[in-house]
Write an enzyme that holds these catalytic residues in place. Structure first.
Site, short mmCIF file in Angstrom:
data_model
loop_
_atom_site.label_atom_id
_atom_site.label_comp_id
_atom_site.label_asym_id
_atom_site.label_seq_id
_atom_site.Cartn_x
_atom_site.Cartn_y
_atom_site.Cartn_z
N GLY A 1 2.66 4.42 1.07
CA GLY A 1 3.11 4.88 2.38
C GLY A 1 3.48 3.77 3.33
O GLY A 1 3.79 4.02 4.49
N CYS A 2 3.46 2.54 2.87
CA CYS A 2 3.77 1.42 3.75
C CYS A 2 5.25 1.40 4.08
O CYS A 2 6.10 1.36 3.20
CB CYS A 2 3.39 0.10 3.06
SG CYS A 2 3.94 -1.37 3.94
N GLY A 3 5.57 1.39 5.36
CA GLY A 3 6.97 1.39 5.78
C GLY A 3 7.64 0.05 5.65
O GLY A 3 8.84 -0.06 5.81
N PRO B 1 0.83 -1.20 0.00
CA PRO B 1 0.00 0.00 0.00
C PRO B 1 0.86 1.25 0.00
O PRO B 1 2.01 1.23 0.42
CB PRO B 1 -0.79 -0.13 1.31
CG PRO B 1 0.09 -0.96 2.20
CD PRO B 1 0.79 -1.93 1.28
N CYS C 1 7.33 -1.92 2.88
CA CYS C 1 7.52 -2.32 1.47
C CYS C 1 8.99 -2.51 1.15
O CYS C 1 9.36 -3.43 0.43
CB CYS C 1 6.93 -1.26 0.54
SG CYS C 1 5.20 -0.93 0.87
#
Length: 276
Positions: free
Chosen positions: A111-113, A109, A115
């Site tokens: 803004g996923c930290g 998603p 990723c």
């Protein structure tokens, strides 16, 4: 069908030599952006030599784990889009479902930290074990493989500026070779050529003209080869990865000399002795 792009171009240079300075022509290799697209979406763009496009697409798909066998590809469509080459690859249903799940997992998603962590894990993926192979090579095999590959590098002979990857079979020599401005691309093209020809990767050795990075070991393991033989040196991570995969890594082949970094028991001294 696309229009053939030239592999080389002629350029003018100023050649400074001990005897003097003069303008002279020189052949240089072409490189062009090559996009690898699955189901209409671009997955990767590589700067590559404009040749062997289907070998490249098939080999990349195999060595990156997108497919497990050539029959999972439904079709290739190589398109010249002026700025570069777009290879449209259509996967069969099951392979396409796996690929879509993988792409969603890596994209994550917005803004996923986490990723980046998954992308790092993908880059550091475990490699296929090749230690089941009983293949053994002699010192003559190793040095002979490098010499044989040097005779199958027409683009390098013309430009002095490209890498090569070849596949050596004991008793047969280098049975396939591919060249490219990128060392990974040359190995992917080789993987595709071997798959198309139905050559068993476990039966021989990958031979490369470049240094050995971890990606080169990962791709060699995907081919199934128990040996990687290189003209240049390996990285520390490449050595650790080869050891973990049960692969024999031979590098710095110079004339009749070379260094064995992993699994030296597969290298015989003296004359060739082959175990299938």
């Amino acid at each position: 069908m696309i229009m053939m792009r030239p592999a080389t171009s002629s350029t003018t240079r100023i050649a400074r030599r001990a005897s003097g300075t003069k303008a002279a022509a020189r052949m240089v290799p072409e490189e062009t952006p090559v996009a690898l697209s699955y189901a209409g979406t671009t997955h990767a763009v590589m700067m590559a030599s404009p040749a062997d496009f289907e070998d490249f697409a098939l080999g990349f798909s195999l060595t990156e784990g997108i497919i497990s066998s050539p029959d999972e590809i439904e079709s290739f469509d190589v398109q010249d889009v002026e700025a570069g080459i777009d290879i449209q690859i259509r996967l069969k249903d099951r392979a396409n479902t796996r690929f879509e799940a993988r792409r969603r997992r890596l994209a994550g998603p917005v803004g996923c930290g986490l990723c980046g962590i998954e992308s790092i894990e993908e880059a550091m993926r475990s490699v296929d074990a090749v230690d089941a192979s009983k293949l053994m090579l002699s010192a003559d095999d190793i040095t002979g493989a490098v010499k044989a590959l040097s005779k199958q590098q027409p683009l390098h002979a013309e430009t002095g500026a490209v890498h090569a990857a070849g596949f050596y079979l004991p008793g047969k020599g280098v049975v396939a070779a591919r060249e490219d401005v990128g060392r990974h691309n040359a190995l992917d093209k080789l993987a595709g050529a071997l798959a198309k020809a139905g050559i068993d990767g476990t039966a021989g050795a990958v031979v490369v003209t470049s240094r050995v990075s971890v990606e080169m070991v990962q791709k060699t393991a995907a081919i199934g080869a128990p040996f990687i033989i290189a003209v240049s040196a390996p990285t520390a991570l490449a050595i650790r990865t080869a050891e973990a995969a049960g692969m024999t890594l031979v590098a710095l082949v110079r004339g009749d000399e070379f260094d064995i970094f992993t699994r030296p028991e597969r290298v015989l001294s003296g004359v060739s002795q082959h175990v299938a």
